[in-house]
Design a protein around this motif. Structure first.
Motif, PDB file in Angstrom:
ATOM      1  N   ASN A  54     -33.817  91.073  36.207  1.00 33.23           N
ATOM      2  CA  ASN A  54     -33.904  89.619  36.342  1.00 33.23           C
ATOM      3  C   ASN A  54     -34.272  89.270  37.782  1.00 33.23           C
ATOM      4  OD1 ASN A  54     -33.712  86.889  35.734  1.00 33.23           O
ATOM      5  ND2 ASN A  54     -31.507  86.816  36.145  1.00 33.23           N
ATOM      6  N   PRO A  55     -35.541  89.467  38.160  1.00 35.17           N
ATOM      7  CA  PRO A  55     -35.948  89.266  39.556  1.00 35.17           C
ATOM      8  C   PRO A  55     -35.836  87.805  39.988  1.00 35.17           C
ATOM      9  CG  PRO A  55     -37.870  89.564  38.149  1.00 35.17           C
ATOM     10  CD  PRO A  55     -36.674  89.852  37.295  1.00 35.17           C
ATOM     11  N   GLN A  56     -35.317  87.605  41.184  1.00 38.47           N
ATOM     12  CA  GLN A  56     -35.114  86.261  41.704  1.00 38.47           C
ATOM     13  C   GLN A  56     -36.003  85.951  42.905  1.00 38.47           C
ATOM     14  OE1 GLN A  56     -32.983  84.040  40.166  1.00 38.47           O
ATOM     15  NE2 GLN A  56     -32.774  85.658  38.619  1.00 38.47           N
ATOM     16  N   THR A  57     -36.630  86.952  43.473  1.00 40.88           N
ATOM     17  CA  THR A  57     -37.465  86.752  44.659  1.00 40.88           C
ATOM     18  C   THR A  57     -38.880  87.257  44.385  1.00 40.88           C
ATOM     19  OG1 THR A  57     -36.920  88.926  45.601  1.00 40.88           O
ATOM     20  CG2 THR A  57     -35.441  87.081  46.122  1.00 40.88           C
ATOM     21  N   ASP A  58     -39.811  86.848  45.248  1.00 45.23           N
ATOM     22  CA  ASP A  58     -41.193  87.312  45.120  1.00 45.23           C
ATOM     23  C   ASP A  58     -41.286  88.823  45.303  1.00 45.23           C
ATOM     24  OD1 ASP A  58     -42.069  84.744  44.670  1.00 45.23           O
ATOM     25  OD2 ASP A  58     -42.634  84.374  46.764  1.00 45.23           O
ATOM     26  N   ASP A  59     -40.473  89.335  46.218  1.00 47.40           N
ATOM     27  CA  ASP A  59     -40.473  90.779  46.443  1.00 47.40           C
ATOM     28  C   ASP A  59     -40.006  91.524  45.198  1.00 47.40           C
ATOM     29  OD1 ASP A  59     -40.396  93.282  48.185  1.00 47.40           O
ATOM     30  OD2 ASP A  59     -38.292  93.133  47.574  1.00 47.40           O
ATOM     31  N   ALA A  60     -38.946  91.040  44.572  1.00 48.16           N
ATOM     32  CA  ALA A  60     -38.427  91.687  43.365  1.00 48.16           C
ATOM     33  C   ALA A  60     -39.431  91.594  42.227  1.00 48.16           C
ATOM     34  CB  ALA A  60     -37.103  91.048  42.960  1.00 48.16           C
ATOM     35  N   ARG A  61     -40.093  90.455  42.110  1.00 46.27           N
ATOM     36  CA  ARG A  61     -41.104  90.298  41.048  1.00 46.27           C
ATOM     37  C   ARG A  61     -42.283  91.234  41.270  1.00 46.27           C
ATOM     38  NH1 ARG A  61     -38.979  84.912  40.903  1.00 46.27           N
ATOM     39  NH2 ARG A  61     -40.069  84.323  42.826  1.00 46.27           N
ATOM     40  N   GLN A  62     -42.664  91.440  42.527  1.00 47.17           N
ATOM     41  CA  GLN A  62     -43.755  92.358  42.825  1.00 47.17           C
ATOM     42  C   GLN A  62     -43.361  93.794  42.516  1.00 47.17           C
ATOM     43  OE1 GLN A  62     -46.990  91.778  43.709  1.00 47.17           O
ATOM     44  NE2 GLN A  62     -47.193  93.990  43.415  1.00 47.17           N
ATOM     45  N   ARG A  63     -42.124  94.157  42.840  1.00 47.62           N
ATOM     46  CA  ARG A  63     -41.642  95.504  42.554  1.00 47.62           C
ATOM     47  C   ARG A  63     -41.524  95.736  41.054  1.00 47.62           C
ATOM     48  NH1 ARG A  63     -36.747  96.492  44.033  1.00 47.62           N
ATOM     49  NH2 ARG A  63     -36.082  94.413  44.731  1.00 47.62           N
ATOM     50  N   LEU A  64     -41.118  94.695  40.328  1.00 47.16           N
ATOM     51  CA  LEU A  64     -41.059  94.796  38.869  1.00 47.16           C
ATOM     52  C   LEU A  64     -42.454  95.001  38.287  1.00 47.16           C
ATOM     53  CD1 LEU A  64     -39.642  94.552  36.129  1.00 47.16           C
ATOM     54  CD2 LEU A  64     -39.898  92.064  36.318  1.00 47.16           C
ATOM     55  N   LYS A  65     -43.423  94.296  38.821  1.00 48.96           N
ATOM     56  CA  LYS A  65     -44.809  94.451  38.350  1.00 48.96           C
ATOM     57  C   LYS A  65     -45.301  95.872  38.581  1.00 48.96           C
ATOM     58  CE  LYS A  65     -49.467  92.554  38.887  1.00 48.96           C
ATOM     59  NZ  LYS A  65     -50.317  91.566  39.614  1.00 48.96           N
ATOM     60  N   THR A  66     -44.993  96.425  39.751  1.00 52.98           N
ATOM     61  CA  THR A  66     -45.388  97.812  40.042  1.00 52.98           C
ATOM     62  C   THR A  66     -44.719  98.777  39.077  1.00 52.98           C
ATOM     63  OG1 THR A  66     -45.664  97.270  42.391  1.00 52.98           O
ATOM     64  CG2 THR A  66     -45.411  99.598  41.822  1.00 52.98           C
ATOM     65  N   LEU A  67     -43.430  98.552  38.806  1.00 48.90           N
ATOM     66  CA  LEU A  67     -42.677  99.430  37.912  1.00 48.90           C
ATOM     67  C   LEU A  67     -43.254  99.421  36.497  1.00 48.90           C
ATOM     68  CD1 LEU A  67     -40.078 101.198  37.464  1.00 48.90           C
ATOM     69  CD2 LEU A  67     -38.951  99.064  36.779  1.00 48.90           C
ATOM     70  N   THR A  68     -43.555  98.240  35.988  1.00 47.84           N
ATOM     71  CA  THR A  68     -43.993  98.127  34.592  1.00 47.84           C
ATOM     72  C   THR A  68     -45.470  98.430  34.408  1.00 47.84           C
ATOM     73  OG1 THR A  68     -44.312  95.735  34.907  1.00 47.84           O
ATOM     74  CG2 THR A  68     -42.203  96.472  34.012  1.00 47.84           C
ATOM     75  N   SER A  69     -46.314  97.995  35.324  1.00 46.88           N
ATOM     76  CA  SER A  69     -47.760  98.174  35.145  1.00 46.88           C
ATOM     77  C   SER A  69     -48.246  99.535  35.610  1.00 46.88           C
ATOM     78  CB  SER A  69     -48.527  97.073  35.885  1.00 46.88           C
ATOM     79  OG  SER A  69     -48.272  97.129  37.285  1.00 46.88           O
ATOM     80  N   GLU A  70     -47.712 100.021  36.727  1.00 47.31           N
ATOM     81  CA  GLU A  70     -48.180 101.302  37.271  1.00 47.31           C
ATOM     82  C   GLU A  70     -47.415 102.487  36.703  1.00 47.31           C
ATOM     83  OE1 GLU A  70     -48.728 103.564  41.599  1.00 47.31           O
ATOM     84  OE2 GLU A  70     -48.408 101.383  41.520  1.00 47.31           O
ATOM     85  N   PHE A  71     -46.091 102.354  36.593  1.00 48.39           N
ATOM     86  CA  PHE A  71     -45.269 103.487  36.153  1.00 48.39           C
ATOM     87  C   PHE A  71     -44.811 103.370  34.701  1.00 48.39           C
ATOM     88  CE2 PHE A  71     -44.749 103.273  40.797  1.00 48.39           C
ATOM     89  CZ  PHE A  71     -45.245 104.534  41.124  1.00 48.39           C
ATOM     90  N   LYS A  72     -45.161 102.274  34.039  1.00 46.64           N
ATOM     91  CA  LYS A  72     -44.912 102.084  32.602  1.00 46.64           C
ATOM     92  C   LYS A  72     -43.434 102.250  32.232  1.00 46.64           C
ATOM     93  CE  LYS A  72     -49.432 101.827  32.067  1.00 46.64           C
ATOM     94  NZ  LYS A  72     -49.848 102.048  33.452  1.00 46.64           N
ATOM     95  N   MET A  73     -42.553 101.731  33.078  1.00 46.74           N
ATOM     96  CA  MET A  73     -41.121 101.875  32.840  1.00 46.74           C
ATOM     97  C   MET A  73     -40.491 100.514  32.596  1.00 46.74           C
ATOM     98  SD  MET A  73     -40.224 104.818  35.663  1.00 46.74           S
ATOM     99  CE  MET A  73     -38.547 105.095  35.066  1.00 46.74           C
ATOM    100  N   ASP A  74     -39.478 100.486  31.737  1.00 47.19           N
ATOM    101  CA  ASP A  74     -38.766  99.278  31.359  1.00 47.19           C
ATOM    102  C   ASP A  74     -37.430  99.239  32.108  1.00 47.19           C
ATOM    103  OD1 ASP A  74     -37.434  97.200  30.191  1.00 47.19           O
ATOM    104  OD2 ASP A  74     -37.427  98.025  28.166  1.00 47.19           O
ATOM    105  N   PRO A  75     -37.229  98.237  32.977  1.00 47.34           N
ATOM    106  CA  PRO A  75     -35.981  98.211  33.764  1.00 47.34           C
ATOM    107  C   PRO A  75     -34.728  98.060  32.897  1.00 47.34           C
ATOM    108  CG  PRO A  75     -37.216  96.159  34.017  1.00 47.34           C
ATOM    109  CD  PRO A  75     -38.119  97.115  33.300  1.00 47.34           C
ATOM    110  N   LYS A  76     -34.839  97.382  31.755  1.00 43.96           N
ATOM    111  CA  LYS A  76     -33.674  97.250  30.876  1.00 43.96           C
ATOM    112  C   LYS A  76     -33.276  98.605  30.300  1.00 43.96           C
ATOM    113  CE  LYS A  76     -34.532  92.456  29.519  1.00 43.96           C
ATOM    114  NZ  LYS A  76     -34.810  91.531  28.382  1.00 43.96           N
ATOM    115  N   PHE A  77     -34.292  99.398  29.917  1.00 41.50           N
ATOM    116  CA  PHE A  77     -33.973 100.729  29.400  1.00 41.50           C
ATOM    117  C   PHE A  77     -33.484 101.636  30.523  1.00 41.50           C
ATOM    118  CE2 PHE A  77     -35.015 104.998  27.758  1.00 41.50           C
ATOM    119  CZ  PHE A  77     -34.340 104.931  26.550  1.00 41.50           C
ATOM    120  N   MET A  78     -34.037 101.449  31.715  1.00 40.31           N
ATOM    121  CA  MET A  78     -33.547 102.209  32.872  1.00 40.31           C
ATOM    122  C   MET A  78     -32.069 101.953  33.097  1.00 40.31           C
ATOM    123  SD  MET A  78     -36.621 101.748  35.650  1.00 40.31           S
ATOM    124  CE  MET A  78     -35.596 102.431  36.944  1.00 40.31           C
TER     125      MET A  78
END
Length: 207
Positions: free
Chosen positions: A151-175
């Motif tokens: 549940n990202p609250q900042t621009d930095d967290a949203r950018q890191r989430l985008k990298t995690l899901t788009s580049e590394f194909k990982m789901d933070p909820k499953f993580m």
């Protein structure tokens, strides 16, 4: 696909599977002759003909990470092939076969055995290179706050989430679920990713 292969595929239509079998036999012959690059080319054609044939994806990823990588002495060159094998399974193989257990198993194996173990002379380089990539997502914290990614609250967290899901194909909820079941895990290390993809495969197997 090369023009000759494309023409043959169109001309034979329903015999596409037969073409794949012929290419597969030839690719195995080249593998036995240590002609790994030529075998890779044929395997690539097979994935274009039969993208839902998981054994070919598993073979290609393993071939890149193990057979071709060790043909190079420089650790950086080796890492490029190991990383390419991981990306092929994760980004291509699972895109066409999202529920296949074999591809998940092979992906987990590359993280655990090729990167996590010490059987390859360049294993320390692999670990350091992977650590640097993961720090773009998790920073330098050994135990990152996964809630920031769920549940990202900042621009930095949203950018890191985008990298995690788009580049590394990982789901933070499953993580987070994996971290609760098997952790806490150090997500910058390859072993944590072996557990993640192994758990993903088990989930698909149950379904």
């Amino acid at each position: 696909a090369p023009p000759v292969l494309a023409f043959t595929t169109v001309a034979l239509g329903g015999f596409r599977g037969l073409i794949s079998n012929v290419l597969w036999i030839r690719s195995n012959d080249l593998q036995d002759e240590d002609k790994f690059f030529e075998a890779m080319q044929l395997a690539d054609w097979i994935t274009k003909l039969e993208p839902h044939f998981p054994q070919v994806w598993a073979y290609m990823g393993w071939n890149m990470a193990y057979n071709i990588s060790v043909k190079f002495k420089d650790a950086a060159d080796r890492w490029r092939w190991v990383k390419a094998g991981i990306e092929l399974l994760r980004d291509e193989g699972l895109r066409y076969n999202p529920h296949d257990v074999l591809i998940h198993q092979q992906l987990a194996w590359l993280f655990q055995h090729k990167m996590g173990a010490n059987l390859d002379d360049a294993n320390v380089f692999y670990k350091r290179a992977w650590l640097e990539e993961m720090e773009h997502v998790f920073g330098k914290q050994s135990t990152p706050n996964l809630d920031d990614l769920v549940n990202p609250q900042t621009d930095d967290a949203r950018q890191r989430l985008k990298t995690l899901t788009s580049e590394f194909k990982m789901d933070p909820k499953f993580m987070k679920q994996v971290d609760q079941d098997y952790g806490p895990l150090e997500w910058r290390l390859p072993e944590a990713h072996a557990i993640y993809w192994g758990a993903k495969g088990l989930e698909q197997a149950r379904e």
